[in-house]
Design a protein around this motif. Structure first.
Motif, PDB file in Angstrom:
ATOM      1  N   HIS A 134       0.825  -1.204   0.000  1.00 11.85           N
ATOM      2  CA  HIS A 134       0.000   0.000   0.000  1.00 11.85           C
ATOM      3  C   HIS A 134       0.864   1.261   0.000  1.00 11.85           C
ATOM      4  O   HIS A 134       0.458   2.309  -0.516  1.00 11.85           O
ATOM      5  N   LEU A 135       2.048   1.155   0.582  1.00  7.48           N
ATOM      6  CA  LEU A 135       2.968   2.287   0.628  1.00  7.48           C
ATOM      7  C   LEU A 135       3.826   2.386  -0.635  1.00  7.48           C
ATOM      8  O   LEU A 135       4.668   3.273  -0.739  1.00  7.48           O
ATOM      9  N   GLY A 136       3.613   1.464  -1.562  1.00  8.94           N
ATOM     10  CA  GLY A 136       4.347   1.504  -2.816  1.00  8.94           C
ATOM     11  C   GLY A 136       5.644   0.729  -2.818  1.00  8.94           C
ATOM     12  O   GLY A 136       6.413   0.796  -3.786  1.00  8.94           O
ATOM     13  N   ARG A 137       5.925  -0.050  -1.767  1.00 11.88           N
ATOM     14  CA  ARG A 137       7.149  -0.856  -1.725  1.00 11.88           C
ATOM     15  C   ARG A 137       6.880  -2.200  -2.410  1.00 11.88           C
ATOM     16  O   ARG A 137       6.843  -3.262  -1.781  1.00 11.88           O
ATOM     17  N   LEU A 138       6.687  -2.134  -3.708  1.00 14.70           N
ATOM     18  CA  LEU A 138       6.153  -3.285  -4.425  1.00 14.70           C
ATOM     19  C   LEU A 138       7.177  -4.406  -4.596  1.00 14.70           C
ATOM     20  O   LEU A 138       6.820  -5.591  -4.503  1.00 14.70           O
ATOM     21  N   ASP A 139       8.413  -4.070  -4.853  1.00 15.24           N
ATOM     22  CA  ASP A 139       9.431  -5.117  -5.033  1.00 15.24           C
ATOM     23  C   ASP A 139       9.616  -5.916  -3.747  1.00 15.24           C
ATOM     24  O   ASP A 139       9.674  -7.152  -3.768  1.00 15.24           O
ATOM     25  N   GLU A 140       9.721  -5.195  -2.645  1.00 16.47           N
ATOM     26  CA  GLU A 140       9.893  -5.862  -1.346  1.00 16.47           C
ATOM     27  C   GLU A 140       8.687  -6.751  -1.039  1.00 16.47           C
ATOM     28  O   GLU A 140       8.826  -7.896  -0.606  1.00 16.47           O
ATOM     29  N   ALA A 141       7.489  -6.220  -1.269  1.00 12.54           N
ATOM     30  CA  ALA A 141       6.264  -6.977  -0.984  1.00 12.54           C
ATOM     31  C   ALA A 141       6.190  -8.229  -1.838  1.00 12.54           C
ATOM     32  O   ALA A 141       5.788  -9.307  -1.361  1.00 12.54           O
ATOM     33  N   SER A 142       6.585  -8.128  -3.115  1.00 22.05           N
ATOM     34  CA  SER A 142       6.544  -9.287  -4.010  1.00 22.05           C
ATOM     35  C   SER A 142       7.480 -10.387  -3.516  1.00 22.05           C
ATOM     36  O   SER A 142       7.111 -11.571  -3.497  1.00 22.05           O
ATOM     37  N   CYS A 143       8.678 -10.010  -3.106  1.00 21.12           N
ATOM     38  CA  CYS A 143       9.650 -11.005  -2.603  1.00 21.12           C
ATOM     39  C   CYS A 143       9.123 -11.688  -1.346  1.00 21.12           C
ATOM     40  O   CYS A 143       9.258 -12.910  -1.177  1.00 21.12           O
TER      41      CYS A 143
END
Length: 919
Positions: free
Chosen positions: A649-658
């Protein structure tokens, strides 16, 4: 203060330790062979600490005490007044008072975790008033219950001015004890070695007032290897001449035994008998010796320097003397002494142990006494000591296959499980021959809990069915089996059936176990919720009231743990959050550390729905930290899910995907369907956030299938229905999107899940807009906003405004589109959802305008910036803007990023320039 000879380095280390403990956590570990002088150094350190105005808590465990419950803890706190205990929270205060024999157990047995937490709180309270030193001599003999709570407390020392001093024989330091010492504080270990001849000269003269001639001194030094105790005893035996010294090459242990035996052998038989009573008793007192008729015989032992009196307590001047007197006694003499002590000892635990040692054969009277001692130790909160006593009771039972033996074996398994030795408990119950019926049902109920922790849910369900068959006509056991099944099954219909049957069983038998009745009520409410029938809050509150009637509620209570989660899923954050905070506070008071990760795991989702993303991120990080510290791998995965969800939700998409991939890999390997679903939902949501609708559809399909397999119907439990529908629409799967939107609307209405009704209306608006029905789309979107007003979920409302803007844009209504998209962009920006704010700006660009320029601030950001530019702290800004300090911090970070500045000075200059330009 103790005089030390030949220990200059050790004295220096002691001084540094006392100074370090006065400014923060510090630990000094002293090791060495028997008689090397550990206790002398121990007493020297305590003398220095007291001279430096440090509060000292010390204890000197003995071999006889090592099997007792909280013997060392009781001695450690002997000088602490009742007023200091009164400062503790009630559960901790009661637990610590009972454990240290200041108060009788009342009601439920004391939880050992509450004793540990109480000790930690007490230590911190004492350290806040004055530097504190906790000191344990002869650590190798500390009882396991005291060691456990002391390690528990010391692991929580971070900045407090607390020193931990321990002495132990080389190679006999309790396992894991050192791991409890504060890792970030002052540390040192000392291993004592033999003294020089010069130092031994002064030691012998100080202790015996004997001045050794040089030849004798050299032989004493060589024979003793510099061991002070051995040197003193050699000098004592030799007088002033060298003729009686032992030959070189004698091993130290043999030498020490021979020397102490020589010394004790010079005492009368009556005095040695009195010393044997002291050595055999875990808490030898003058009163005990008087009851045995041996108090007069202690005078000779005291005159010889073998014992001393510490108040009413009788203490050997050196532990080697205690060991020696026990070794000199024959087996019949030892048994006779334990029998006499059993007759005069009032403490049930000590009395039972004396009986067991007096009569090692199987004996029912001894076993019955051990049963009573087991209950006494358990009531004091020492599950470890209680388990040891229960094991002795099993061993003393005449018929090992009888019902009585199995009842004792089940009690032993319950205690082992409570002490954290679940696999050992399982081994105890896997012995063949458990009688059918009630006993086997009790054993199986315990195995259900163990299987849930160590095996699979299906294994636990199978055992619950087996236990139900064995319970027969016993209504209490049958109800427990049925409620276990209701809890374990994911099928809402089955869960409801089991809960109803449990309630019926209890009602027909007239059982008034309020905790069981409350559990049954809660399971029925939960089952109906899982069936999509909504949450009956009134019944849930009645269940909670019933569970707490007539007793002090505990953090492990069933309704107390389930209620906040149901409230969370049912759009009741205003009730769920306080309930979780209350549950956490009670768990902390009781020392129930294992429950805290479970509690923390539900907080980030609530904060996320309230739009408090910064706080949600912090809560997720705290959950992860607790899960890692307590070694709960499943909870660690749950925490990672929260980290990824908030991060996406905060836009940390790469981290969230991993993280999503990591969760999915672990869950698949472990067969955890719930976490498989969670991992898939994270990967899907990240893809949706990136605009990759095809990938999002693939993963949302897996999420939806897992949801169906788990039997989750209420749309408030896992909230990605609207995301899936949006992805389906974007990929042209209109029929499937329509089907799912209709199903969502139906389920949301049946369950009364207003937040899901808002999402269903938004999805219908998207479907209508896709079909070209702008009027219908706007009708659905206004309906969604009305639902949003009734049940605010900040992020979803901004999503709805985004869709509203897109519909107006499609209708060529630029002003309305701009207004809606700007409102959505401002909302996303305020909560930190920058990726979604950027989507709004991209859509605004398509209608020839933007929400803001690259450097423009939202109204909330400008308000915060202007207050900060005046020199106010974040806390002061938060107070004036009616925001939390964390929200202020997050907004300022965005302001700095937008304006390309890095300090408040630059911010002040920028605001001043803008104000001048405006004029």
């Amino acid at each position: 203060m103790e005089t030390l000879f030949g220990r200059d380095r050790e004295r220096e280390v002691a001084s540094r330790f006392v100074a370090a403990a006065a400014s923060g956590p510090a630990a000094l570990a002293i090791d060495g062979e028997p008689g090397i002088g550990k206790t002398s150094l121990f007493r020297f350190v305590l003398g220095q600490a007291r001279a430096a105005d440090t509060t000292v808590l010390d204890c000197n465990p003995t071999h006889a005490e090592s099997a007792m419950s909280f013997a060392a803890l009781t001695e450690l706190l002997r000088g602490i007044s009742d007023l200091e205990f009164d400062a503790l929270p009630s559960p901790q205060q009661h637990a610590l008072r009972v454990a240290t024999l200041r108060e009788e157990p009342a009601g439920a047995v004391v939880d050992e975790r509450a004793v540990g937490t109480g000790l930690a709180t007490l230590l911190f309270h004492l350290a806040a008033a004055n530097p504190l030193m906790v000191a344990v001599d002869d650590l190798q003999w500390i009882d396991r219950a005291s060691a456990g709570v002391l390690m528990f407390a010391m692991r929580r020392v971070h900045t407090e001015t607390i020193g931990l001093l321990t002495c132990a024989r080389s190679g006999e330091r309790p396992p894991l004890f050192d791991s409890s010492i504060p890792a970030d504080g002052w540390h040192q270990s000392l291993t004592l070695t033999g003294l020089t001849a010069s130092a031994l000269f002064h030691v012998v003269r100080d202790q015996l007032t004997i001045t050794l001639a040089r030849p004798t001194l050299l032989r004493v030094t060589e024979t003793s290897g510099g061991n002070p105790f051995a040197a003193i005893e050699l000098a004592r035996a030799a007088g002033t001449g060298p003729g009686t010294l032992r030959p070189n090459g004698t091993r130290l242990n043999e030498l020490l035994h021979a020397l102490t035996a020589d010394r004790l052998g010079r005492l009368s038989q009556a005095a040695r008998r009195a010393l044997l009573a002291v050595a055999s008793s875990p808490r030898p007192t003058i009163a005990t010796m008087r009851a045995l008729g041996l108090d007069a015989d202690l005078e000779e032992a005291e005159s010889s320097g073998t014992i001393m009196f510490d108040g009413d307590r009788v203490v050997f001047t050196h532990p080697l003397l205690s060991a020696a007197i026990a070794q000199m006694a024959t087996a019949p003499q030892l048994r006779e002494m334990h029998a006499q002590l059993a007759a005069v000892t009032e403490d049930p635990e000590a009395r039972a142990r004396h009986r067991a040692l007096a009569l090692p054969e199987r004996d029912e009277a001894t076993a019955a006494a051990l049963d009573m001692a087991t209950l006494a130790a358990e009531a004091r909160g020492s599950s470890v000591a209680a388990a040891e006593l229960a094991q002795l009771a099993v061993e003393r039972t005449i018929d090992p296959d009888s019902d009585v033996a199995w009842a004792r074996r089940i009690k032993l398994a319950e205690l082992l499980h409570s002490a954290g030795s679940s696999l050992e408990a399982q081994d105890v119950l896997h012995r063949p021959g458990c009688p059918a019926g009630v006993l086997r049902a009790r054993a199986l109920l315990l195995l259900i809990e163990i299987a849930y922790q160590t095996s699979t849910v299906q294994r636990a369900i199978d055992l619950a069915h087996e236990a139900l068959a064995e319970a027969g006509d016993n209504p209490t056991l049958s109800a427990r089996c049925l409620l276990s099944l209701a809890t374990l099954t994911t099928d809402g219909h089955e869960s409801a059936r089991f809960a109803a049957k449990a309630r019926e069983t209890l009602a027909e038998a007239g059982v008034e176990d309020l905790a069981l009745l409350a559990w049954a009520e809660c399971e029925d409410v939960s089952a109906r919720f899982n069936l999509g029938q909504g949450l009956d809050v009134e019944r849930l509150e009645r269940a909670l009231e019933l569970e707490r009637t007539g007793r002090t509620w505990r953090s492990g209570d069933q309704v107390a743990a389930v209620r906040p989660v149901l409230l969370k899923w049912a759009d009741r954050p205003e009730m769920a959050l306080p309930a979780l905070q209350e549950l956490r506070a009670r768990a902390e008071d009781e020392g129930n550390e294992g429950l805290i990760p479970y509690v923390l795991g539900h907080i980030p989702g609530i904060l996320l729905r309230l739009g408090r993303l910064s706080e949600a991120a912090q809560a997720a990080a705290e959950h992860l930290g607790y899960a890692e510290r307590t070694g709960q791998e499943s909870q660690r995965m749950q925490a990672l899910y929260s980290v990824a969800l908030v991060g996406s939700h905060l836009g940390r998409l790469d981290e969230a995907s991993c993280i999503g991939e990591e969760i999915l890999t672990w869950a698949t390997a472990e067969g955890d369907e719930w976490l498989e679903m969670s991992g898939a939902s994270i990967i899907a949501f990240v893809a949706l956030s990136r605009g990759d609708h095809a990938t999002a559809c693939t993963w949302f399909a897996r999420w939806a299938n897992d949801l169906d397999q788990l039997g989750v119907i209420d749309p408030g439990v896992s909230r990605f229905h609207g995301d899936f529908i949006e992805a389906l629409i974007a990929t042209g799967a209109i029929d499937e999107a329509t089907r799912r939107a209709t199903l969502l609307a139906e389920r949301a209405e049946t369950a009364g899940r207003v937040s899901a009704q808002a999402i269903a209306s938004r999805c219908r608006a998207l479907l209508a807009a896709t079909a070209g029905d702008v009027v219908g789309a706007l009708g659905h979107i206004n309906c969604a906003l009305a639902f949003d007003d009734a049940c605010p979920v900040a992020f979803e409302r901004h999503r709805t405004m985004l869709v509203k803007g897109l519909i107006h844009r499609r209708a060529k209504e630029k002003a309305a589109a701009k207004q809606a998209l700007q409102a959505a962009a401002a909302g996303f920006t305020a909560m930190g959802a920058d990726a979604w704010a950027e989507r709004c700006e991209q859509d605004l660009a398509r209608i020839g305008t933007r929400a803001t320029s690259a450097t423009a601030l939202t109204s909330s950001e400008r308000t915060i910036a202007e207050l900060a530019a005046k020199g106010l702290t974040n806390k002061q800004v938060a107070e004036q803007a009616f925001l939390s300090p964390k929200t202020v911090e997050a907004n300022l970070a965005r302001v700095y990023r937008k304006l390309g500045i890095t300090s408040r000075a630059e911010l002040g200059a920028h605001i001043a320039n803008e104000n001048r330009s405006a004029h």
